[in-house]
Design an enzyme around this catalytic site. Structure first.
Site, short mmCIF file in Angstrom:
data_model
loop_
_atom_site.label_atom_id
_atom_site.label_comp_id
_atom_site.label_asym_id
_atom_site.label_seq_id
_atom_site.Cartn_x
_atom_site.Cartn_y
_atom_site.Cartn_z
CB ALA A 1 -6.97 -44.14 57.36
CE1 TYR A 2 -3.78 -40.02 57.76
CE2 TYR A 2 -2.58 -39.33 59.80
CZ TYR A 2 -3.46 -38.91 58.93
OH TYR A 2 -3.90 -37.80 58.84
#
Length: 347
Positions: A55-56
């Site tokens: 998700a980064y």
């Protein structure tokens, strides 16, 4: 200076460096050209744990880490590579969560972006209230059997869910979680109440993050000084609003801790990192340097030893178990949300 692998990751027996390189900034607030040298510098300084998440930056952090590892001076097998699943990737709401369907896809995507055949640690980034925990455990157990991951862990799981995970694993003959990742600092001490006793009971290794509490302990938050700007202010509304009474108390504590650090010849960063490393439940502290100078200050902090007098003074400034703001726990507690607190009519 070069770090030594002096700590062990819970019951795994794996030796890890006292610091873990967190990569949330890379690909989001730090460009690739600036990020790769920091990753390489951390590795050369002895940091052997690299933590990222799909998700980064919607996968961009994993891609940057993968490029850096291919250029690293240390062999891949000498590094401990960790990533996470759970957060939504892209616009499709099905590309998220802790279901078998998503985990089996997400792990392949992460392996591809990181350019590796296996992950040392695969973590559930957050609990998933919509997925049976047993399904998640079965899936992660299977990934270990398949050789795609070596260990698995949780992130910001409350104590009762960690107990449930270990109970389910024992009941169904599964491998239990090996790690927990959570926020822990001089200003965020909620884990001391229940989570730390639980992880110590089960031999779970802890990767703690946020030793500087998103800048609150960087030294810039002082009484009477101009409030620093934060790139994260829009992500968590209210966390940096000094008009709020809770944040005023947090500011007073940060100022007192800064003075305590000065009285002992330390920077506040050194005091903060040393405090997190001092707790016996913590295996490694996740840091997120954006520059070489940031990295150097973190490395220096690992040499600091806090006396009992300093630790007692810290407890006087911030009571053990203190949580100034609920959101500082890293998640919104479902049972404390407005809908859950509404009185229900009885038939």
């Amino acid at each position: 200076m070069s770090l030594e692998l002096t700590r062990r990751l819970g019951r795994t027996g794996v030796r890890v460096s006292p610091l873990t390189l967190g990569t949330m900034n890379f690909g989001r607030w730090a460009k690739e050209a600036d990020s790769i040298p920091i990753i390489q510098a951390a590795i050369e300084a002895g940091v052997n744990v690299i933590d990222t998440a799909d998700a980064y930056g919607a996968g961009s952090s994993e891609k940057i880490v993968g490029k850096a590892l291919r250029k690293a001076s240390v062999p891949r097998e000498d590094l401990f590579l960790a990533t996470k699943f759970h957060g939504q990737i892209g616009e499709n709401p099905q590309h998220a969560g802790n279901s078998r369907r998503w985990i089996t896809q997400a792990v392949e995507d992460s392996l591809r972006r990181l350019g590796t055949d296996y992950l040392d640690l695969y973590q559930a980034h957050r609990p998933d209230p919509d997925t049976d925990l047993l399904e998640t455990l079965h899936t992660l157990n299977d990934l270990i059997r398949q050789g795609k991951i070596r260990y698995y862990g949780t992130s910001v799981f409350p104590a009762h869910q960690q107990v449930e995970a270990h109970w389910l694993a024992e009941k169904h003959g599964l491998i239990a979680p090996h790690t927990e990742q959570l926020p822990y600092s001089l200003l965020v001490r909620g884990a001391e109440r229940e989570v730390f006793p639980v992880v110590e009971k089960y031999g779970v290794g802890v990767l703690s993050y946020g030793p500087l509490v998103a800048g609150w302990l960087s030294g810039g938050y002082r009484i009477g000084a101009e409030q620093p700007t934060s790139a994260r202010a829009d992500l968590i509304p209210g966390r940096f609003d000094l008009a709020a009474e809770r944040n005023q108390r947090k500011l007073a504590a940060a100022d007192a801790l800064a003075r305590l650090a000065e009285e002992n010849g330390l920077t506040l960063i050194e005091l903060a990192v040393a405090f997190a490393l001092n707790h016996p439940a913590v295996s490694s502290v996740i840091i997120g340097p954006r520059t070489a100078d940031h990295l150097e200050s973190y490395l220096k902090a690992t040499t600091v030893e806090l006396s009992d007098d300093v630790l007692d003074r810290i407890d006087e400034i911030v009571d053990p178990g203190t949580q100034f703001l609920e959101r500082d726990t890293g998640r919104d507690t479902p049972s404390l949300q407005p809908d859950a607190l509404r009185r229900r009519r009885h038939a």
